[in-house]
Design a protein around this motif. Structure first.
Motif, PDB file in Angstrom:
ATOM      1  N   VAL A 127      12.669   8.088   4.663  1.00 41.69           N
ATOM      2  CA  VAL A 127      12.869   8.951   4.275  1.00 41.69           C
ATOM      3  C   VAL A 127      11.154   9.636   3.109  1.00 41.69           C
ATOM      4  CG1 VAL A 127      15.282   9.661   3.346  1.00 41.69           C
ATOM      5  CG2 VAL A 127      13.961   8.242   1.731  1.00 41.69           C
ATOM      6  N   THR A 128      10.876  10.380   2.811  1.00 45.89           N
ATOM      7  CA  THR A 128       9.855  10.656   1.537  1.00 45.89           C
ATOM      8  C   THR A 128       9.809  10.754   0.450  1.00 45.89           C
ATOM      9  OG1 THR A 128       9.220  12.371   2.781  1.00 45.89           O
ATOM     10  CG2 THR A 128       7.841  10.831   3.760  1.00 45.89           C
ATOM     11  N   GLN A 129      11.207  11.240   0.104  1.00 48.34           N
ATOM     12  CA  GLN A 129      11.799  11.350  -1.077  1.00 48.34           C
ATOM     13  C   GLN A 129      13.296  11.109  -1.243  1.00 48.34           C
ATOM     14  OE1 GLN A 129      11.634  15.305  -2.116  1.00 48.34           O
ATOM     15  NE2 GLN A 129       9.409  15.348  -2.926  1.00 48.34           N
ATOM     16  N   ILE A 130      12.800  10.679  -3.146  1.00 51.82           N
ATOM     17  CA  ILE A 130      14.681  10.363  -3.239  1.00 51.82           C
ATOM     18  C   ILE A 130      14.938  10.785  -4.912  1.00 51.82           C
ATOM     19  CG2 ILE A 130      15.818   8.224  -4.148  1.00 51.82           C
ATOM     20  CD1 ILE A 130      16.004   7.917  -0.785  1.00 51.82           C
ATOM     21  N   ALA A 131      16.547  11.058  -4.747  1.00 54.48           N
ATOM     22  CA  ALA A 131      16.428  12.231  -6.367  1.00 54.48           C
ATOM     23  C   ALA A 131      18.375  11.737  -6.716  1.00 54.48           C
ATOM     24  CB  ALA A 131      16.330  13.823  -6.199  1.00 54.48           C
ATOM     25  N   ILE A 132      18.314  11.959  -7.863  1.00 53.68           N
ATOM     26  CA  ILE A 132      19.660  12.146  -8.035  1.00 53.68           C
ATOM     27  C   ILE A 132      19.252  13.407  -9.012  1.00 53.68           C
ATOM     28  CG2 ILE A 132      18.026  10.505 -10.070  1.00 53.68           C
ATOM     29  CD1 ILE A 132      20.777   9.459 -10.025  1.00 53.68           C
ATOM     30  N   THR A 133      20.530  14.302  -9.058  1.00 50.68           N
ATOM     31  CA  THR A 133      20.669  15.177 -10.216  1.00 50.68           C
ATOM     32  C   THR A 133      22.221  14.443 -10.719  1.00 50.68           C
ATOM     33  OG1 THR A 133      19.301  16.686  -8.792  1.00 50.68           O
ATOM     34  CG2 THR A 133      21.040  17.902 -10.134  1.00 50.68           C
ATOM     35  N   GLY A 134      21.880  14.869 -12.595  1.00 52.73           N
ATOM     36  CA  GLY A 134      22.733  15.360 -12.849  1.00 52.73           C
ATOM     37  C   GLY A 134      24.283  16.127 -13.007  1.00 52.73           C
ATOM     38  N   THR A 135      24.836  16.090 -12.886  1.00 52.85           N
ATOM     39  CA  THR A 135      26.492  18.001 -12.929  1.00 52.85           C
ATOM     40  C   THR A 135      27.375  16.958 -13.870  1.00 52.85           C
ATOM     41  OG1 THR A 135      27.241  16.242 -10.343  1.00 52.85           O
ATOM     42  CG2 THR A 135      25.731  18.121 -10.651  1.00 52.85           C
ATOM     43  N   SER A 136      27.632  17.346 -14.108  1.00 56.62           N
ATOM     44  CA  SER A 136      28.767  17.795 -14.978  1.00 56.62           C
ATOM     45  C   SER A 136      29.467  16.528 -15.783  1.00 56.62           C
ATOM     46  CB  SER A 136      30.712  17.804 -14.224  1.00 56.62           C
ATOM     47  OG  SER A 136      30.301  18.959 -13.229  1.00 56.62           O
ATOM     48  N   GLY A 137      27.962  16.232 -16.319  1.00 59.95           N
ATOM     49  CA  GLY A 137      27.949  15.171 -17.389  1.00 59.95           C
ATOM     50  C   GLY A 137      27.251  15.200 -18.604  1.00 59.95           C
ATOM     51  N   GLY A 147       0.760  -1.425   0.076  1.00 60.91           N
ATOM     52  CA  GLY A 147       0.357  -0.032  -0.136  1.00 60.91           C
ATOM     53  C   GLY A 147       0.841   1.053   0.285  1.00 60.91           C
ATOM     54  N   VAL A 148       2.087   0.945   0.065  1.00 61.05           N
ATOM     55  CA  VAL A 148       2.489   2.584  -0.109  1.00 61.05           C
ATOM     56  C   VAL A 148       2.847   3.053  -1.783  1.00 61.05           C
ATOM     57  CG1 VAL A 148       5.457   3.738   0.105  1.00 61.05           C
ATOM     58  CG2 VAL A 148       4.840   1.384   1.963  1.00 61.05           C
ATOM     59  N   SER A 149       2.759   4.483  -1.982  1.00 58.42           N
ATOM     60  CA  SER A 149       2.423   4.133  -3.210  1.00 58.42           C
ATOM     61  C   SER A 149       3.562   5.417  -3.647  1.00 58.42           C
ATOM     62  CB  SER A 149       1.409   5.328  -3.381  1.00 58.42           C
ATOM     63  OG  SER A 149       0.830   6.518  -2.457  1.00 58.42           O
ATOM     64  N   TRP A 150       4.019   5.870  -4.692  1.00 54.32           N
ATOM     65  CA  TRP A 150       4.882   6.987  -5.310  1.00 54.32           C
ATOM     66  C   TRP A 150       4.825   7.280  -6.487  1.00 54.32           C
ATOM     67  CZ3 TRP A 150       5.363   1.613  -6.827  1.00 54.32           C
ATOM     68  CH2 TRP A 150       5.882   1.718  -8.126  1.00 54.32           C
ATOM     69  N   THR A 151       4.857   8.946  -6.334  1.00 52.29           N
ATOM     70  CA  THR A 151       4.611   9.706  -7.966  1.00 52.29           C
ATOM     71  C   THR A 151       6.020  10.076  -8.465  1.00 52.29           C
ATOM     72  OG1 THR A 151       4.534  11.285  -6.407  1.00 52.29           O
ATOM     73  CG2 THR A 151       2.706  10.618  -7.186  1.00 52.29           C
ATOM     74  N   GLY A 152       6.970  10.101  -9.874  1.00 56.49           N
ATOM     75  CA  GLY A 152       7.931  10.510  -9.881  1.00 56.49           C
ATOM     76  C   GLY A 152       7.862  11.558 -10.401  1.00 56.49           C
ATOM     77  N   ARG A 153       8.733  12.776 -11.104  1.00 60.32           N
ATOM     78  CA  ARG A 153       8.604  13.432 -11.658  1.00 60.32           C
ATOM     79  C   ARG A 153      10.008  14.004 -12.203  1.00 60.32           C
ATOM     80  NH1 ARG A 153      10.151  18.321  -8.200  1.00 60.32           N
ATOM     81  NH2 ARG A 153       9.814  17.843  -6.227  1.00 60.32           N
ATOM     82  N   GLY A 154      10.012  14.692 -13.562  1.00 56.27           N
ATOM     83  CA  GLY A 154      11.158  14.977 -13.853  1.00 56.27           C
ATOM     84  C   GLY A 154      12.159  13.872 -14.289  1.00 56.27           C
ATOM     85  N   GLY A 155      13.549  14.834 -14.977  1.00 58.37           N
ATOM     86  CA  GLY A 155      13.964  13.121 -15.640  1.00 58.37           C
ATOM     87  C   GLY A 155      13.882  13.617 -16.896  1.00 58.37           C
ATOM     88  N   LEU A 156      15.424  12.785 -18.354  1.00 58.08           N
ATOM     89  CA  LEU A 156      14.835  13.476 -19.910  1.00 58.08           C
ATOM     90  C   LEU A 156      13.707  13.199 -20.266  1.00 58.08           C
ATOM     91  CD1 LEU A 156      18.681  12.000 -20.077  1.00 58.08           C
ATOM     92  CD2 LEU A 156      18.359  14.329 -19.763  1.00 58.08           C
ATOM     93  N   PRO A 157      13.946  14.329 -21.667  1.00 56.85           N
ATOM     94  CA  PRO A 157      12.087  13.695 -21.851  1.00 56.85           C
ATOM     95  C   PRO A 157      12.163  12.025 -22.873  1.00 56.85           C
ATOM     96  CG  PRO A 157      12.753  15.717 -22.638  1.00 56.85           C
ATOM     97  CD  PRO A 157      14.081  15.093 -21.830  1.00 56.85           C
ATOM     98  N   ALA A 158      13.227  11.674 -23.256  1.00 61.78           N
ATOM     99  CA  ALA A 158      13.265  10.649 -23.910  1.00 61.78           C
ATOM    100  C   ALA A 158      13.336   9.361 -22.497  1.00 61.78           C
ATOM    101  CB  ALA A 158      14.298  10.794 -24.943  1.00 61.78           C
ATOM    102  N   ARG A 177      16.249  14.070 -11.284  1.00 53.08           N
ATOM    103  CA  ARG A 177      14.647  13.102 -11.115  1.00 53.08           C
ATOM    104  C   ARG A 177      14.906  12.525  -9.929  1.00 53.08           C
ATOM    105  NH1 ARG A 177      11.185  10.043 -13.115  1.00 53.08           N
ATOM    106  NH2 ARG A 177      10.247   8.175 -13.066  1.00 53.08           N
ATOM    107  N   THR A 178      12.931  12.464  -9.194  1.00 54.15           N
ATOM    108  CA  THR A 178      12.570  12.524  -7.700  1.00 54.15           C
ATOM    109  C   THR A 178      11.454  11.382  -7.914  1.00 54.15           C
ATOM    110  OG1 THR A 178      13.304  14.926  -7.095  1.00 54.15           O
ATOM    111  CG2 THR A 178      11.547  14.083  -5.478  1.00 54.15           C
ATOM    112  N   LEU A 179      11.169  10.691  -7.169  1.00 59.73           N
ATOM    113  CA  LEU A 179      10.239  10.017  -6.409  1.00 59.73           C
ATOM    114  C   LEU A 179      10.144  10.758  -5.577  1.00 59.73           C
ATOM    115  CD1 LEU A 179      11.123   8.113  -8.612  1.00 59.73           C
ATOM    116  CD2 LEU A 179      11.198   6.505  -7.392  1.00 59.73           C
ATOM    117  N   THR A 180       8.470  10.413  -4.441  1.00 56.69           N
ATOM    118  CA  THR A 180       7.831  11.156  -3.838  1.00 56.69           C
ATOM    119  C   THR A 180       6.652   9.823  -3.185  1.00 56.69           C
ATOM    120  OG1 THR A 180       8.287  13.866  -4.072  1.00 56.69           O
ATOM    121  CG2 THR A 180       6.631  12.611  -3.138  1.00 56.69           C
ATOM    122  N   PHE A 181       7.355   9.051  -1.661  1.00 54.05           N
ATOM    123  CA  PHE A 181       6.323   8.208  -1.080  1.00 54.05           C
ATOM    124  C   PHE A 181       5.267   8.877   0.133  1.00 54.05           C
ATOM    125  CE2 PHE A 181      10.812   6.739  -2.328  1.00 54.05           C
ATOM    126  CZ  PHE A 181      10.925   5.803  -2.634  1.00 54.05           C
TER     127      PHE A 181
END
Length: 229
Positions: A160-170, A58-69, A80-84
């Motif tokens: 936590v209620t969120q997990i995120a990753i951000t691209g840097t210098s890539g 019963g744990v739900s999540w929503t995701g947002r962000g990331g590359l369009p393709a 990109r972030t997932l929120t629980f």
């Protein structure tokens, strides 16, 4: 002088029955407490690439962000972030950090409360900035890994209620999170106290009151006997 007592003594059977009611009420109320105890934690996979979902517990999540393709991947200044729906502890891997023909090596920054579990030989990790980078020479891929992918493992240090990753210098290289598992405290709803438990509590209360009355009667009798003596 007469030392006759005018006390009407309750029988021992009555006292024993009231004490038994105390024990019964306590046992039943303790049983009610046991029904509200938390179940064992549940660990389940989560699809990092999906923008919504719900686990079996019963744990739900929503995701947002990331590359369009590729919505689950990130690169320079893309997050990109997932929120629980509730606090969870998580374990996951970071993939696809490589070198390229640019000015620096590919890196990604992780969200707060994330600690390293296993560092790939071709990665570096800075816990202060929460930044993981490819450490190989520029213009190269990771050595000894299929398709040039590095794999470093992480976990959250607390729920936590969120997990995120951000691209840097890539540059145009892409990195992502894979093999994400969350652990939740699968606590069942607190049940209403059944009538039997309420009755047991009343019985216990009445029995205790009866014991107090008997003790008070004994003290009064002792006082009367002493006075008449």
């Amino acid at each position: 002088m007469s030392n006759t007592s005018h006390e009407i003594k309750p029988g021992r059977a009555q006292l024993r029955s009231r004490l038994a009611a105390v024990g019964l009420g306590a046992s039943l109320l303790l049983g009610a407490g046991a029904l509200t105890a938390s179940a064992a934690p549940v660990t389940e996979p989560v699809n990092w690439a999906s923008n919504s979902g719900t686990t079996a517990s019963g744990v739900s999540w929503t995701g947002r962000g990331g590359l369009p393709a590729n919505g689950n991947n990130v690169r320079d200044d893309v997050t990109r972030t997932l929120t629980f729906s509730e606090p969870v502890t998580a374990t996951f891997d970071v993939h696809n950090l490589n070198g390229w023909d640019g000015a620096s090596r590919e890196c990604a920054q992780l969200s707060p409360d994330v600690v390293l579990v296993r560092l790939d030989p071709d990665n570096t990790w800075n816990p202060s900035t929460r930044q993981i980078c490819f450490r190989g020479p520029q213009g190269s891929s990771a050595d000894g890994n299929t398709n040039g992918n590095t794999i470093s493992s992480f976990r959250t240090s607390q729920p936590v209620t969120q997990i995120a990753i951000t691209g840097t210098s890539g540059g145009n290289r892409q990195s992502t999170i894979r093999d994400l598992y969350i652990t939740s405290d699968d606590t069942p709803p607190v049940p209403a106290v059944a009538p039997a438990f309420g009755i047991a509590g009343l019985l216990a209360t009445g029995a205790l009151a009866g014991v107090r009355r008997m003790r008070g009667a004994k003290r009064e009798t002792a006082e009367v006997t002493t006075t008449q003596a």
